[in-house]
Enzyme design. Structure first.
Site, PDB file in Angstrom:
ATOM      1  N   ASP A  70      -2.718  -5.299  -3.512  1.00  0.00           N
ATOM      2  CA  ASP A  70      -2.136  -4.946  -2.215  1.00  0.00           C
ATOM      3  C   ASP A  70      -3.159  -4.259  -1.327  1.00  0.00           C
ATOM      4  O   ASP A  70      -4.110  -3.630  -1.805  1.00  0.00           O
ATOM      5  CB  ASP A  70      -0.893  -4.060  -2.387  1.00  0.00           C
ATOM      6  CG  ASP A  70      -1.173  -2.741  -3.099  1.00  0.00           C
ATOM      7  OD1 ASP A  70      -1.987  -2.740  -4.049  1.00  0.00           O
ATOM      8  OD2 ASP A  70      -0.585  -1.711  -2.707  1.00  0.00           O
ATOM      9  N   GLU A 135      -0.360  -0.072  -5.224  1.00  0.00           N
ATOM     10  CA  GLU A 135      -1.256   1.084  -5.305  1.00  0.00           C
ATOM     11  C   GLU A 135      -1.321   1.797  -3.966  1.00  0.00           C
ATOM     12  O   GLU A 135      -1.378   3.021  -3.898  1.00  0.00           O
ATOM     13  CB  GLU A 135      -2.659   0.644  -5.730  1.00  0.00           C
ATOM     14  CG  GLU A 135      -3.555   1.790  -6.191  1.00  0.00           C
ATOM     15  CD  GLU A 135      -4.336   2.479  -5.078  1.00  0.00           C
ATOM     16  OE1 GLU A 135      -4.871   3.572  -5.316  1.00  0.00           O
ATOM     17  OE2 GLU A 135      -4.408   1.931  -3.955  1.00  0.00           O
ATOM     18  N   HIS A 350      -9.682   0.934   4.764  1.00  0.00           N
ATOM     19  CA  HIS A 350      -8.494   1.210   5.585  1.00  0.00           C
ATOM     20  C   HIS A 350      -8.796   1.155   7.087  1.00  0.00           C
ATOM     21  O   HIS A 350      -7.911   1.452   7.895  1.00  0.00           O
ATOM     22  CB  HIS A 350      -7.856   2.563   5.230  1.00  0.00           C
ATOM     23  CG  HIS A 350      -7.297   2.629   3.845  1.00  0.00           C
ATOM     24  ND1 HIS A 350      -6.343   3.546   3.469  1.00  0.00           N
ATOM     25  CD2 HIS A 350      -7.554   1.907   2.727  1.00  0.00           C
ATOM     26  CE1 HIS A 350      -6.044   3.380   2.186  1.00  0.00           C
ATOM     27  NE2 HIS A 350      -6.779   2.379   1.714  1.00  0.00           N
TER      28      HIS A 350
END
Length: 378
Positions: A70, A135, A350
């Site tokens: 993920d 996660e 991210h």
């Protein structure tokens, strides 16, 4: 352009929009490759989360690659220079959501295992994969549930390599041999709402709580040790009031977090917080959430195998670190496994335009393969 095995598999995984907790066939892609080289494939679905336990061999010791398929949401698509789920190579960098965190590491694990098994079909012990799609999210139905299942059937992991992006300036310069614990709290302080012109008829929870919050901020919780920095207390949110300028609020809500070392326990931290709040005479409620215990893998077989492999492949003397946030290693370490995190550079994880250097992918694969050689070659 000729793509290496690792780059080709990375591109295939990066095309899957596997925003947490959706796996979007990533684990199937990996499992199909692993099955061809003798892995027993065991999908484990809990709730809305897909997990994969794949194992080659039935004996110990067990070397496990762990990771997650993920990824975090993309953010504004128009801020990306290319589609985050249509991976692109530009100027030697591979762009796409999950390129650094952590689909390229997953690809490297699979290719390293394929190569190792081809050279050592009768290797010692077992090789395993523990992969989750939970996660980046709540981490409730992912690795922790797989570990619970393995524990019930007495299936033990000896060494675990988590493919989180650990490197800082160059591949392999940092590996994580532990993580701090994480303890969260929501504190609600009760006051009495009233008019700002009549403070004697009200109780301002901001004023009452401020000295206690200041003391919490100034407290030295411990001094850390050779593996961990000192425990950190951080306030993340404060909310009070109606938005009006002439109303004393009736309540205050504060959210805070401890990132704590092995010098202190969660229970000790809770006790000291309550002592400080009680000392200041506050009327309060507090809700605690322990999201991870600290863990540490001291220098031993796994650390030595990784340091040797990194030095042989890159020439880099790696540094051991326990910095950063939590990872799924926190669920695996309590079983007694030696746990290490080793992956690509983490500079863009991210972020918009997340990317990884293409030239790091094959060396990472070589490092993973050499670690297998160091631990499981006959």
């Amino acid at each position: 352009m000729n793509h290496s095995d690792t780059l080709s598999l990375s591109l295939e995984l990066l095309q899957q929009p596997s925003v947490t907790p959706i796996d979007h066939t990533c684990q199937t892609i990996m499992a199909d490759r692993l099955a061809k080289v003798g892995f027993h494939i065991e999908p484990m679905r809990f709730g809305d989360v897909d997990n994969l336990w794949a194992r080659r061999g039935t004996e110990g010791p067990v070397f496990c690659f762990a990771g997650h398929t993920d990824v975090v949401p993309t953010g504004r698509l128009d801020a990306w220079n290319s589609d985050p789920f249509a991976p692109e190579i530009r100027d030697g960098k591979l762009y796409g959501r999950g390129s650094a965190d952590m689909k390229t590491a997953l690809a490297a694990m699979v290719v390293a295992s394929e190569r190792f098994v081809a050279k050592h079909p009768n290797h010692k012990g077992s090789i395993a994969f523990l992969i989750t799609s939970d996660e980046e999210g709540p981490a409730v139905n992912g690795t922790v549930k797989v570990i619970e299942t393995l524990e019930k059937r007495n299936e033990k992991i000896t060494w675990c390599l988590v493919g989180e992006p650990s490197s800082t300036h160059k591949l392999g310069d940092i590996v994580k041999n532990g993580r701090r614990g994480s303890l969260n709290a929501v504190l609600k302080v009760q006051g009495k709402q009233g008019h700002v012109a009549y403070p004697h008829l009200a109780r301002n929870p901001i004023h009452e709580a401020s000295p206690a919050l200041a003391e919490l901020c100034q407290t030295v919780w411990d001094n850390g040790n050779e593996y961990f920095p000192a425990t950190s207390f951080q306030i993340s949110n404060i909310h009070a009031g109606t938005g009006a300028t002439n109303v004393i609020p009736g309540a205050l809500e504060v959210t805070f977090n401890f990132r704590y070392s092995t010098e202190v326990t969660a229970e000790q931290l809770k006790q000291r917080v309550h002592e400080i709040l009680d000392k200041h005479g506050l009327q309060y409620e507090i809700v605690w959430n322990l999201s991870g215990l600290p863990f540490l893998t001291p220098v031993g077989e796994l650390v030595n195998a990784a340091q040797t492999a990194i030095l042989n492949v890159t020439g880099t003397e790696t540094e051991l670190s326990t910095s950063g946030g939590t990872s799924d290693g926190r669920f695996i370490a309590p079983t007694g496994a030696q746990v290490l995190e080793l992956g690509v550079l983490n500079a863009t994880i991210h972020q918009i335009n997340e990317h990884v250097d293409v030239h790091d992918l094959d060396p990472l694969t070589d490092i993973y393969e050499q670690i297998l050689e160091n631990l499981l070659a006959q």
